[in-house]
Design a protein around this motif. Structure first.
Motif, PDB file in Angstrom:
ATOM      1  N   SER A  93       0.837  -1.204   0.000  1.00  0.00           N
ATOM      2  CA  SER A  93       0.000   0.000   0.000  1.00  0.00           C
ATOM      3  C   SER A  93       0.871   1.254   0.000  1.00  0.00           C
TER       4      SER A  93
ATOM      5  N   THR B  82      -5.077   2.277   6.281  1.00  0.00           N
ATOM      6  CA  THR B  82      -4.594   1.147   5.478  1.00  0.00           C
ATOM      7  C   THR B  82      -3.910   0.136   6.380  1.00  0.00           C
TER       8      THR B  82
ATOM      9  N   ARG C 299      -8.881  -0.554  -1.559  1.00  0.00           N
ATOM     10  CA  ARG C 299      -7.626  -1.127  -1.065  1.00  0.00           C
ATOM     11  C   ARG C 299      -6.555  -0.990  -2.134  1.00  0.00           C
TER      12      ARG C 299
END
Length: 419
Positions: free
Chosen positions: A213, A223, A231
Motif C-alpha cells: 500500500s 490502510t 484497497r
C-alpha cells in the motif's frame, strides 16, 4: 492408535500494540490502528520506495532481561519470539522438568532470519571485504531456523524442534504441525507460533511485487483495507505470537486452564504460481479440511480470513469462501484482522489465532478495520464491518503464503467430555 485432543493452555504476544496478550487484545477490541508512517527513516536507505507505512513495535521490550550469553545469538526476530514464548510458558505453567523430559518441544518459524542482521552482515562484508569484525553469533541470528533454535536454548528444551519457515504461512504451519505431533502422541506439548521483525527491505520486497500500500502514506491508520473497493495493497508489520498446545490428558493432569482446542488442520500447495493462490485451490483445501477433520462446514460460525489488502489475493480468497459456503446455503461471519496491525507475515497466523481465542472468551467478534465499501470484485460474504456480540463455537483460520503454501486451522471452544 489413541488420538489425543489438543488444547491451548498458554498464549504470548508482542505486536504493534505493545507487549503482552492483553495489549494485543485491548488494541483490537478498541479498534485501534497500529500502523504509522516510517518514510523519513526508510527513505534514507531506499530512496525510491513507494510504501512508507508499517506496523512497528515502539515499546521498550527490555531485551536485556534475556541473559547475554543467549541474547548474543538472537536478532530482533528471535528476541520477539523468545519474549512471546516466555509469556505463553508462564501462562501455561510449564516448568524446567517438563522441558528436560523430552516430552515437550518447539515448532516455531519466521519468513527469514533477522532481516537487520542479514543487512548488517552483507553491508559489513561488502565494505570491509573481511570477516574480522563479524561476530560468530551473527550467523545464529540470520539462520532460517533461528526462532525455534533460540527458544529451545532459552528454555533448555530436549524434545522435538521444528521450524517450518514458509513466509506468511509459517506460524499457521507451526501450529498445525504441533497439533498433529500431539494428536498422534509424539509429544505431550509444544510451544508453537511465529515471529517477524519489520525492516525496510521487507516492505521493499512487497513494493517490488506491486503488492504494498502507498496511497495512504499520509493517512496510515486508513490502510490496509482488506476486501474494500479502495484497497491498494498490504502493509507489513512486526511481532510474535506464541501458543502452548498440550494433550488434553496432560493439561488436565497438571490442572492447567484450557483456553480452546485445535480440532483441524490442513496445509496444501497451489503448485502453479509463486505469488497467487487460486479460488479453485482454496476450495479444494477447504474440502480436504472438513473431510479430514470430521467437522461439517455448517458448524463454522466465523472465518478469520487471511485478507491482506492486496487486490488479487482478497478477491481470490473471498470468492473461494463464497463458492464453498454459499453453495451449501451457509453464510458465516468473515473478517480480517490485518487492518489493525498490518500483515505480520510469519507471525500473522499465531497472533490472529490468539485474537480469535479472545473473541471466543469475550463473546464479541472484531470487524475488518478500514472496510467501508466491500469490493464488488470480492465474494459476496457476511463481512463484519462493526463489532458483533456473538459467541463462536468453531472458527476457521486461513493463512496463505508466497510459493503457493497454504494452511487452514479449525479452532473450537473447549468443553470437557466433548467429542
Amino acid at each position: 492408535m489413541k488420538l489425543n485432543r489438543v488444547v491451548v493452555t498458554g498464549m504470548g504476544a508482542i505486536s504493534p500494540f505493545g507487549s503482552g496478550v492483553e495489549a494485543l487484545s485491548d488494541g483490537m477490541f478498541s479498534n485501534k490502528s497500529g500502523i504509522t508512517n516510517l518514510g523519513e527513516k526508510w527513505k534514507e536507505q531506499i530512496a525510491d520506495m513507494l510504501c512508507e507505512v508499517g506496523g512497528v513495535i515502539t515499546e521498550d521490550l527490555n531485551e536485556k532481561r534475556i541473559p547475554r550469553d543467549l541474547r548474543k545469538n538472537m536478532g530482533r526476530t528471535s528476541i520477539l519470539a523468545c519474549l512471546a514464548a516466555e509469556e505463553a510458558v508462564n501462562m501455561a505453567g510449564l516448568n524446567k522438568e517438563l522441558f528436560l523430559s523430552g516430552d515437550y518441544g518447539v515448532v516455531f518459524a519466521s519468513t527469514t532470519g533477522s532481516s537487520q542482521s542479514i543487512y548488517d552482515f552483507a553491508a559489513r562484508l561488502k565494505e570491509e571485504k573481511s570477516l574480522s569484525s563479524i561476530k560468530s553469533g551473527q550467523f545464529f541470528q540470520v539462520m532460517s531456523h533461528t526462532t525455534a533454535a533460540n527458544i529451545a536454548c532459552y528454555f533448555n528444551i530436549k524434545g522435538r524442534v521444528i521450524s517450518p519457515n514458509s513466509a506468511c504461512a509459517s506460524s499457521g504451519q507451526a501450529i498445525g504441525l504441533a497439533y498433529e505431533t500431539i494428536k498422534y502422541g509424539l509429544q505431550k506439548g509444544m510451544i508453537c507460533g511465529g515471529a517477524e521483525e519489520l525492516h525496510v527491505t521487507t516492505t521493499a520486497t512487497f513494493d517490488l511485487l506491486q503488492a504494498a500500500s502507498f496511497h495512504y502514506n499520509d493517512r496510515p491508520d486508513e490502510t490496509p483495507r482488506p476486501f474494500d473497493r479502495d484497497r491498494d495493497g498490504t502493509v507489513c508489520g512486526e511481532g510474535a505470537g506464541a501458543i502452548v498446545l498440550e494433550s488434553e490428558e496432560e493439561a488436565l493432569k497438571r490442572g492447567a486452564k484450557i483456553y480452546g482446542e485445535i480440532v483441524g488442520f490442513v496445509t496444501f500447495s497451489s503448485g502453479e504460481h509463486m505469488t497467487r493462490v487460486t479460488e479453485e485451490d482454496l476450495i479444494k483445501g477447504m474440502e480436504r479440511l472438513f473431510q479430514e477433520s470430521g467437522f461439517a462446514p455448517e458448524e463454522v460460525d466465523y472465518i478469520n480470513a487471511h485478507g491482506t489488502g492486496t487486490v488479487l489475493g482478497d478477491s481470490e480468497e473471498s470468492k473461494a469462501i463464497e463458492s464453498f459456503f454459499k453453495s451449501r446455503s451457509l453464510n458465516p461471519y468473515v473478517s480480517s484482522l490485518k487492518g489493525h496491525i498490518g500483515h505480520t507475515l510469519g507471525a500473522s497466523a499465531s497472533l490472529e489465532l490468539i485474537v480469535c481465542l479472545k473473541m471466543m472468551e469475550k463473546g464479541r467478534l472484531i470487524p475488518t478495520k478500514n472496510l467501508l465499501n466491500p469490493d464488488e470484485n470480492c465474494g459476496d460474504l457476511n463481512y463484519l464491518m462493526d463489532f458483533v456480540d456473538f459467541k463462536p463455537n468453531l472458527i476457521m483460520k486461513n493463512s496463505f503464503a508466497f510459493g503457493g503454501i497454504n494452511t487452514i486451522l479449525l479452532l473450537r471452544r473447549y468443553s470437557y467430555g466433548q467429542k
